[in-house]
Design a protein around this motif. Sequence first.
Motif, PDB file in Angstrom:
ATOM      1  N   ALA A   1     -20.815  88.043 102.268  1.00  7.81           N
ATOM      2  CA  ALA A   1     -21.729  88.703 101.326  1.00  7.81           C
ATOM      3  C   ALA A   1     -21.373  88.319  99.888  1.00  7.81           C
ATOM      4  CB  ALA A   1     -21.684  90.219 101.511  1.00  7.81           C
ATOM      5  N   ILE A   2     -20.095  88.345  99.566  1.00  6.38           N
ATOM      6  CA  ILE A   2     -19.642  87.989  98.226  1.00  6.38           C
ATOM      7  C   ILE A   2     -19.999  86.547  97.899  1.00  6.38           C
ATOM      8  CG2 ILE A   2     -17.597  87.608  96.787  1.00  6.38           C
ATOM      9  CD1 ILE A   2     -16.366  90.056  98.370  1.00  6.38           C
ATOM     10  N   GLU A   3     -19.708  85.637  98.821  1.00  6.86           N
ATOM     11  CA  GLU A   3     -19.994  84.220  98.572  1.00  6.86           C
ATOM     12  C   GLU A   3     -21.488  83.977  98.379  1.00  6.86           C
ATOM     13  OE1 GLU A   3     -17.766  81.899  97.741  1.00  6.86           O
ATOM     14  OE2 GLU A   3     -16.432  83.614  97.901  1.00  6.86           O
ATOM     15  N   HIS A   4     -22.324  84.664  99.133  1.00  5.88           N
ATOM     16  CA  HIS A   4     -23.771  84.511  98.942  1.00  5.88           C
ATOM     17  C   HIS A   4     -24.193  85.010  97.557  1.00  5.88           C
ATOM     18  CE1 HIS A   4     -24.209  83.339 103.075  1.00  5.88           C
ATOM     19  NE2 HIS A   4     -25.516  83.253 102.933  1.00  5.88           N
ATOM     20  N   LEU A   5     -23.651  86.140  97.148  1.00  6.99           N
ATOM     21  CA  LEU A   5     -24.006  86.668  95.824  1.00  6.99           C
ATOM     22  C   LEU A   5     -23.597  85.700  94.718  1.00  6.99           C
ATOM     23  CD1 LEU A   5     -23.047  90.421  96.271  1.00  6.99           C
ATOM     24  CD2 LEU A   5     -25.361  89.467  96.055  1.00  6.99           C
ATOM     25  N   VAL A   6     -22.413  85.122  94.836  1.00  4.48           N
ATOM     26  CA  VAL A   6     -21.889  84.230  93.803  1.00  4.48           C
ATOM     27  C   VAL A   6     -22.560  82.857  93.850  1.00  4.48           C
ATOM     28  CG1 VAL A   6     -19.811  83.006  93.023  1.00  4.48           C
ATOM     29  CG2 VAL A   6     -19.666  85.427  93.647  1.00  4.48           C
ATOM     30  N   GLN A   7     -22.573  82.243  95.015  1.00  5.41           N
ATOM     31  CA  GLN A   7     -23.028  80.860  95.113  1.00  5.41           C
ATOM     32  C   GLN A   7     -24.544  80.713  95.144  1.00  5.41           C
ATOM     33  OE1 GLN A   7     -20.955  78.858  98.295  1.00  5.41           O
ATOM     34  NE2 GLN A   7     -18.965  79.452  97.505  1.00  5.41           N
ATOM     35  N   GLU A   8     -25.229  81.643  95.792  1.00 11.99           N
ATOM     36  CA  GLU A   8     -26.681  81.491  95.936  1.00 11.99           C
ATOM     37  C   GLU A   8     -27.489  82.262  94.895  1.00 11.99           C
ATOM     38  OE1 GLU A   8     -28.049  82.092  99.916  1.00 11.99           O
ATOM     39  OE2 GLU A   8     -26.433  80.876 100.753  1.00 11.99           O
TER      40      GLU A   8
END
Length: 95
Positions: free
Chosen positions: A18-25
Amino acid sequence: MSTTIERTFATRRQAELAIEHLVQEHGFERTDIFVAPEGQENSAGEDVGGADRATIAEDERDDAAMESRIVVSIDLEDESMAQTVESVFSEFDGK
Protein backbone atom coordinates in the motif's frame (compact mmCIF):
# COMPACT_ATOMS: atom_id res chain seq x y z
CA MET A 1 -6.45 21.98 6.70
CA SER A 2 -4.65 18.68 7.28
CA THR A 3 -6.35 15.28 7.30
CA THR A 4 -5.00 11.97 8.60
CA ILE A 5 -6.20 8.64 7.22
CA GLU A 6 -5.32 5.50 9.16
CA ARG A 7 -5.93 1.81 8.37
CA THR A 8 -4.63 -1.50 9.73
CA PHE A 9 -3.23 -4.40 7.72
CA ALA A 10 -2.99 -8.08 8.65
CA THR A 11 0.50 -8.49 7.16
CA ARG A 12 3.58 -6.36 6.81
CA ARG A 13 3.55 -7.19 3.09
CA GLN A 14 0.09 -5.65 2.60
CA ALA A 15 1.15 -2.51 4.46
CA GLU A 16 4.35 -2.17 2.43
CA LEU A 17 2.54 -2.68 -0.89
CA ALA A 18 0.00 0.00 0.00
CA ILE A 19 2.80 2.41 0.91
CA GLU A 20 4.76 1.70 -2.27
CA HIS A 21 1.66 2.28 -4.41
CA LEU A 22 0.98 5.60 -2.70
CA VAL A 23 4.58 6.75 -3.18
CA GLN A 24 5.45 5.35 -6.59
CA GLU A 25 2.12 5.50 -8.42
CA HIS A 26 0.47 8.50 -6.80
CA GLY A 27 3.40 10.73 -5.81
CA PHE A 28 2.86 10.90 -2.06
CA GLU A 29 5.87 11.77 0.08
CA ARG A 30 7.20 8.83 2.09
CA THR A 31 7.80 11.22 5.01
CA ASP A 32 4.02 11.78 5.26
CA ILE A 33 3.36 8.05 5.80
CA PHE A 34 3.76 6.40 9.20
CA VAL A 35 3.93 2.69 10.10
CA ALA A 36 3.60 1.12 13.56
CA PRO A 37 2.29 -2.04 15.22
CA GLU A 38 -1.30 -1.77 16.42
CA GLY A 39 -0.43 -3.02 19.91
CA GLN A 40 2.35 -2.44 22.39
CA GLU A 41 4.55 -5.28 21.09
CA ASN A 42 6.76 -5.22 18.01
CA SER A 43 4.94 -7.01 15.20
CA ALA A 44 5.24 -8.09 11.58
CA GLY A 45 1.46 -8.40 11.41
CA GLU A 46 -1.01 -10.98 12.59
CA ASP A 47 -0.82 -13.30 9.55
CA VAL A 48 1.99 -14.89 7.57
CA GLY A 49 2.20 -13.15 4.22
CA GLY A 50 3.87 -13.38 0.84
CA ALA A 51 5.79 -16.43 -0.30
CA ASP A 52 6.06 -17.74 3.28
CA ARG A 53 2.33 -18.48 3.32
CA ALA A 54 2.72 -21.35 0.83
CA THR A 55 5.82 -22.93 2.39
CA ILE A 56 5.66 -22.39 6.15
CA ALA A 57 2.74 -23.07 8.47
CA GLU A 58 1.94 -20.05 10.63
CA ASP A 59 2.48 -21.98 13.88
CA GLU A 60 5.99 -22.96 12.70
CA ARG A 61 7.17 -19.35 12.35
CA ASP A 62 9.49 -18.09 15.06
CA ASP A 63 11.54 -15.52 13.16
CA ALA A 64 8.98 -12.69 13.24
CA ALA A 65 6.62 -11.52 15.93
CA MET A 66 2.96 -12.05 14.97
CA GLU A 67 1.49 -9.93 17.74
CA SER A 68 -0.89 -7.45 16.09
CA ARG A 69 -1.93 -5.79 12.87
CA ILE A 70 0.19 -3.11 11.20
CA VAL A 71 -1.09 0.48 11.33
CA VAL A 72 -0.39 2.75 8.36
CA SER A 73 -1.39 6.41 8.51
CA ILE A 74 -0.85 9.26 6.11
CA ASP A 75 -1.11 13.01 6.65
CA LEU A 76 -2.76 14.82 3.74
CA GLU A 77 -2.50 18.53 3.12
CA ASP A 78 -4.71 18.17 0.03
CA GLU A 79 -8.00 16.61 1.15
CA SER A 80 -8.94 15.95 -2.48
CA MET A 81 -6.42 13.06 -2.40
CA ALA A 82 -8.32 11.25 0.37
CA GLN A 83 -10.26 9.09 -2.09
CA THR A 84 -7.02 7.94 -3.73
CA VAL A 85 -5.60 6.93 -0.35
CA GLU A 86 -8.81 5.15 0.64
CA SER A 87 -8.81 3.25 -2.65
CA VAL A 88 -5.18 2.10 -2.27
CA PHE A 89 -5.73 1.08 1.37
CA SER A 90 -8.81 -0.91 0.36
CA GLU A 91 -6.97 -2.59 -2.52
CA PHE A 92 -4.54 -4.08 0.01
CA ASP A 93 -7.21 -4.99 2.59
CA GLY A 94 -6.69 -2.07 4.94
CA LYS A 95 -9.40 -2.07 7.62
